[in-house]
Enzyme design. Structure first.
Site, PDB file in Angstrom:
ATOM      1  N   HIS A 259     -12.859  -4.354   4.107  1.00  0.00           N
ATOM      2  CA  HIS A 259     -11.405  -4.503   4.177  1.00  0.00           C
ATOM      3  C   HIS A 259     -10.840  -3.940   5.481  1.00  0.00           C
ATOM      4  CE1 HIS A 259      -7.278  -3.638   1.968  1.00  0.00           C
ATOM      5  NE2 HIS A 259      -7.117  -4.045   3.213  1.00  0.00           N
TER       6      HIS A 259
ATOM      7  N   GLU B  10     -17.812   9.655  22.518  1.00  0.00           N
ATOM      8  CA  GLU B  10     -16.437   9.989  22.144  1.00  0.00           C
ATOM      9  C   GLU B  10     -16.313  10.243  20.633  1.00  0.00           C
ATOM     10  OE1 GLU B  10     -14.731  10.199  24.815  1.00  0.00           O
ATOM     11  OE2 GLU B  10     -12.715  10.577  24.051  1.00  0.00           O
TER      12      GLU B  10
ATOM     13  N   HIS C 139      -3.013   1.900   8.417  1.00  0.00           N
ATOM     14  CA  HIS C 139      -4.086   1.048   7.889  1.00  0.00           C
ATOM     15  C   HIS C 139      -4.174  -0.216   8.732  1.00  0.00           C
ATOM     16  CE1 HIS C 139      -6.411  -1.586   5.433  1.00  0.00           C
ATOM     17  NE2 HIS C 139      -5.380  -2.319   5.054  1.00  0.00           N
TER      18      HIS C 139
ATOM     19  N   GLU D 290       0.832  -1.209   0.000  1.00  0.00           N
ATOM     20  CA  GLU D 290       0.000   0.000   0.000  1.00  0.00           C
ATOM     21  C   GLU D 290       0.862   1.253   0.000  1.00  0.00           C
ATOM     22  OE1 GLU D 290      -3.102  -0.477  -0.450  1.00  0.00           O
ATOM     23  OE2 GLU D 290      -3.860  -2.174   0.704  1.00  0.00           O
TER      24      GLU D 290
ATOM     25  N   HIS E 219      -7.126  -3.672  10.022  1.00  0.00           N
ATOM     26  CA  HIS E 219      -8.303  -4.479   9.675  1.00  0.00           C
ATOM     27  C   HIS E 219      -9.169  -4.729  10.917  1.00  0.00           C
ATOM     28  CE1 HIS E 219      -5.900  -6.558   6.125  1.00  0.00           C
ATOM     29  NE2 HIS E 219      -6.062  -5.263   5.948  1.00  0.00           N
TER      30      HIS E 219
HETATM   31  P1  13P Z   1       1.153  -5.456   3.102  1.00  0.00           P
HETATM   32  O1  13P Z   1       1.634  -6.663   3.873  1.00  0.00           O
HETATM   33  O2  13P Z   1       1.733  -5.417   1.705  1.00  0.00           O
HETATM   34  O3  13P Z   1       1.395  -4.178   3.874  1.00  0.00           O
HETATM   35  O4  13P Z   1      -0.414  -5.609   2.884  1.00  0.00           O
HETATM   36  C1  13P Z   1      -1.272  -5.771   3.971  1.00  0.00           C
HETATM   37  C2  13P Z   1      -2.611  -5.156   3.761  1.00  0.00           C
HETATM   38  O5  13P Z   1      -3.340  -4.982   4.697  1.00  0.00           O
HETATM   39  C3  13P Z   1      -3.017  -4.730   2.390  1.00  0.00           C
HETATM   40  O6  13P Z   1      -4.177  -3.945   2.440  1.00  0.00           O
HETATM   41 ZN    ZN Z   2      -5.356  -4.227   4.285  1.00  0.00          ZN
END
Ligand code: 13P
Ligand code: ZN
Length: 273
Positions: A212, A171, A141, A117, A143
């Site tokens: 995602h 909050e 980023h 990314e 998940h």
């Molecule tokens: P990377 O391991 O390449 O950082 O990818 C993980 C990810 O969450 C892609 O959206």
């Molecule tokens: Zn990801």
């Protein structure tokens, strides 16, 4: 001094460990980049022992990031392994003056590349650097499960998801009164996802990647982590309430306005009724 002793590197390690402990980083899920200050860049240069890697085209051009240095997680590296072996899991990346090529200055000791990314991070660094007068330094980023779950249950609009989050925990309007942007389901690591996010990042400091995860920015690692945590906590409350048969009452729009006014932040009024 060694690279791993630099506060910026230690901050990255701590964020990765904390994110792992929150359950946001299965396998190699998630990535983070930090744009070094000039002082941090000089401190890093004085630690460097390995020769620079070759210049590699980024596939994008970010002139306002020319000459900047970034700490980043490596592609395919596991957040849970970052504290055990930061020299393998992390890297230091230098951009050329045009902001269209990068080279490796440190890290990835076992081989590999910066996060897949990277283009998304850099396009968004460019946009947020501009939007914040240079204050923004972090893209993070992750998940987190509840914000992902929410993206299956609500229309994928900035307004619907922002308002549902604000309605779920007091909050939320305090920490992200501007709301969150939302992009649809897109290929992870794709340039399309990078550009779609950057359109949202012109206005928002967090973007939901439907089905995602979440993409957050901030002036420092604590703020970006705190934003991730607060959005996910509100999403967790929202999904818990849904799972228990739905809410008997919500935080009302007037209560959201009062919370924002009480803590002196500007709520995005067009998301309220
Ligand atoms: P990377 O391991 O390449 O950082 O990818 C993980 C990810 O969450 C892609 O959206
Ligand atoms: Zn990801």
């Amino acid at each position: 001094m060694m690279m791993t002793e630099l506060p910026a590197v230690q901050g990255m390690v701590r964020l990765c460990e904390d994110g792992w402990l929150q359950g946001w980083h299965e396998r190699n899920g998630g990535n983070v980049t930090y744009r070094l200050t000039r002082e941090e860049q000089e401190a890093a240069i004085s630690c460097l022992a390995q020769p620079s890697g070759p210049w590699t085209p980024l596939g994008i051009s970010a002139p306002n990031l020319g000459g900047e240095w970034f700490l980043a997680t490596g592609s395919g590296k596991y957040f849970r392994n970052v504290p055990l072996d930061p020299v393998d899991a992390l890297c230091l990346v230098e951009l050329n003056d045009a902001g269209d090529c990068w080279r490796l200055r440190w890290g990835l000791s076992g081989g590999g590349k910066p996060t897949s990314e990277l283009a998304a991070h850099l396009i968004n660094h460019s946009v947020r650097k501009e939007a914040t007068g240079g204050a923004c330094r972090v893209m993070y980023h992750a998940h987190p499960a509840h914000i992902v779950a929410m993206s299956f249950l609500l229309p994928l609009t900035d307004r619907e998801i922002s308002r549902a989050l604000w309605q779920s925990e007091t909050e939320a309007p305090m920490v992200f009164p501007g709301g969150v942007g939302v992009v649809g389901c897109m290929v992870p690591g794709s340039i399309e996802l990078a550009w779609a996010s950057s359109e949202k990042m012109k206005e928002y400091d967090a973007v939901v990647w439907a089905h995602h995860g979440l993409f957050c920015s901030g002036p420092d690692l604590d703020t970006a982590f705190g934003l991730m945590h607060t959005v996910e906590k509100a999403a967790q409350v929202w999904t818990l309430v849904r799972s228990c048969g739905g809410a008997r009452q919500l935080i009302t729009d007037d209560e959201i306005r009062a919370i924002a006014e009480g803590c002196g932040v500007q709520i995005r009024e067009e998301f309220l009724q």
